[in-house]
Design a protein around this motif. Structure first.
Motif, mmCIF file in Angstrom:
data_model
loop_
_atom_site.group_PDB
_atom_site.id
_atom_site.type_symbol
_atom_site.label_atom_id
_atom_site.label_comp_id
_atom_site.label_asym_id
_atom_site.label_seq_id
_atom_site.Cartn_x
_atom_site.Cartn_y
_atom_site.Cartn_z
ATOM 1 N N ASP A 119 1.089 -1.002 -0.275
ATOM 2 C CA ASP A 119 -0.074 0.081 0.119
ATOM 3 C C ASP A 119 0.710 1.064 0.015
ATOM 4 O OD1 ASP A 119 0.667 0.518 2.615
ATOM 5 O OD2 ASP A 119 -0.525 0.107 3.321
ATOM 6 N N THR A 159 7.053 -1.428 1.578
ATOM 7 C CA THR A 159 5.579 -1.408 0.588
ATOM 8 C C THR A 159 4.239 -2.087 1.161
ATOM 9 O OG1 THR A 159 5.899 -3.819 -0.702
ATOM 10 C CG2 THR A 159 6.630 -1.855 -1.864
ATOM 11 N N GLN A 200 -0.874 -1.085 -6.284
ATOM 12 C CA GLN A 200 -1.619 -0.525 -4.070
ATOM 13 C C GLN A 200 -2.400 -1.101 -4.473
ATOM 14 O OE1 GLN A 200 0.279 2.896 -2.599
ATOM 15 N NE2 GLN A 200 1.207 3.598 -3.908
#
Ligand code: GUN
Ligand code: ZN
Length: 425
Positions: A159, A201, A167
């Motif tokens: 995300d 991430t 994402q």
């Protein structure tokens, strides 16, 4: 359907790195397969029956199919992308390519190609990262189910620090993962792996969501990456300033367990190694990837001495070959640079039963035990002229296995059976 599969049968019941009595070898052996399951293994003479269908693979070797415990399904068209180390490689090649897997038709087409490549290389089970899009995991599970393959997979949760097209959000990542898990985990031979891609991430909120999911589904694997590259570690420490070390990020969110698969684990601190051993968390060695991305040299003996269980995997597309033989070849060379030895028997144990142990699945895969699915690889040690010439001077099984390990690839895979079904030709 009943069938006798005849050849030189080899399987393992202990780790050759630890125990002298570790394998069974039947020079004229056979495997009795009924409805996709192994009913018996023994000498051909003791298993033959009048009227029973037979396939004769002699002089080839028959082993349990290879297991690849770390591979990226949406990187089939990323493999062999030039000139970068991890973070540049992800941003330049990998994330843009993974964005294409939002398209279900593309994901479906690639899933078939991906599984065909695995079985062409003798791999009958894998633990796969999909893209962030649920479509990619749907496509892979559906294609695996159609082939009756024991596939462990999950959509990556990510995300932040990536293209918007790859994402999700903490909530969406949780919801999509949960829905996929409820649909595919335990369906046929499929299993769902909760898959926060790595600390960089995933925001703390998303790590928390992954931890919640893992707590709700303690029988699921969790797969991620750790300590592959020095820049990656430095950025992780910036993003999680209160973490004692990289492992502590995963520890804080309750992810450490025997079901946790940590890809790479190259640059570890003593506390991390001790905690991995205490919690049973697994390391996964990815030799072709570690050399290709210039990541570093895995310390197999150090982890073993500390009590950490390791798997060995391709990591395609950071990895450069789908072949577990080529993976063992590069693994041998990395351990050479570390002053460590990977013997041929230990190598073939690792790619089969050893990886199954790393997954806690040694009763189901990587075995020729009665009642298990007939997932088999048939290996031809004379597959190429160079191998055939070298084989003229091979005197022992260990020497033959080493020739396969160093010189072999998909050309040496004469046949692959998944649940008793031949996958080649
Ligand atoms: N770390 C986070 N994502 C990846 C990936 O796709 N490949 C490799 N090798 N390392 C990663
Ligand atoms: Zn990876």
């Amino acid at each position: 359907m009943r069938q006798l599969i005849r050849g030189r049968v080899l399987d393992f019941h202990a780790d050759p790195a630890e125990t002298e009595d570790n394998h069974r070898y039947l020079e004229d052996g056979a495997i009795l397969v009924e409805d996709g399951l192994i009913r018996a293994v023994g000498d051909y003479a003791s298993l033959r029956e009048p009227g029973l269908a037979e396939i004769d693979h002699r002089p080839n070797l028959i082993l349990p199919g290879f297991i690849d415990p770390h591979i990226h399904f949406p990187q089939v068209q990323v493999i062999a992308s030039w000139g970068a180390q991890l973070l540049d490689w992800l941003n330049t090649y990998t994330f843009p390519e993974e964005s294409r897997f939002a398209d279900r038709a593309h994901a479906t087409a690639m899933a078939g190609r991906f599984l065909d490549l695995l079985t062409a290389h003798g791999t009958t089970s894998a633990v796969a990262f999909c893209s962030v899009h649920p479509e990619s995991a749907e496509a892979l599970f559906a294609a695996s189910e159609a082939r009756n393959m024991a596939m462990i997979a999950g959509k990556v949760m990510m995300d932040r620090n990536a293209l918007p097209a790859v994402q999700d959000t903490p909530q969406q990542g949780y919801d999509d993962s949960k829905r996929l898990l409820e649909k595919w985990h335990g369906r046929g031979r499929g299993r769902y792996a909760i898959t926060p891609r790595f600390a960089i991430t995933s925001s703390p909120e998303q790590m928390h969501a992954a931890g919640t999911l893992a707590a709700e589904h303690p029988d699921c694997h969790v797969q991620t990456h750790m300590s592959e590259n020095l820049d990656e570690i430095a950025l992780t420490k910036q993003l999680y300033p209160s973490a004692r070390d990289y492992l502590d990020v995963y520890e804080k969110y309750g992810l450490l367990s025997e079901n946790l698969l940590l890809g790479h684990c190259i640059h570890l601190e003593p506390r991390e190694i001790a905690r991995m051993a205490e919690t049973g968390s697994r390391a996964v060695f990815c030799p072709t990837s570690n050399l290709f991305l210039g990541s570093g040299l895995f310390d197999e003996a150090g982890l073993r001495a500390a009590g950490v269980t390791s798997g060995i995997a391709t990591d395609v597309g950071g990895g450069t070959s789908y072949s577990m033989l080529q993976t063992l070849n590069e693994g041998y060379k990395i351990l050479q640079l570390r002053g460590q030895k990977l013997t041929p028997l230990a190598a073939f144990h690792w790619a089969t039963r050893g990886n199954a142990i790393a997954l806690g699945m040694e009763d189901e895969i990587g075995t020729l035990a009665k009642g298990s699915a007939a997932d088999l690889v048939v290996l031809d040690s004379r597959a190429t002229p160079a191998m055939a010439l070298r084989m003229e001077r091979a005197e022992t099984l260990a020497q033959e296995l080493f020739i396969l390990q160093i010189m072999g690839d998909d050309r040496a895979v004469a046949q692959t059976y998944v649940a008793g079904q031949p996958m080649k030709r």
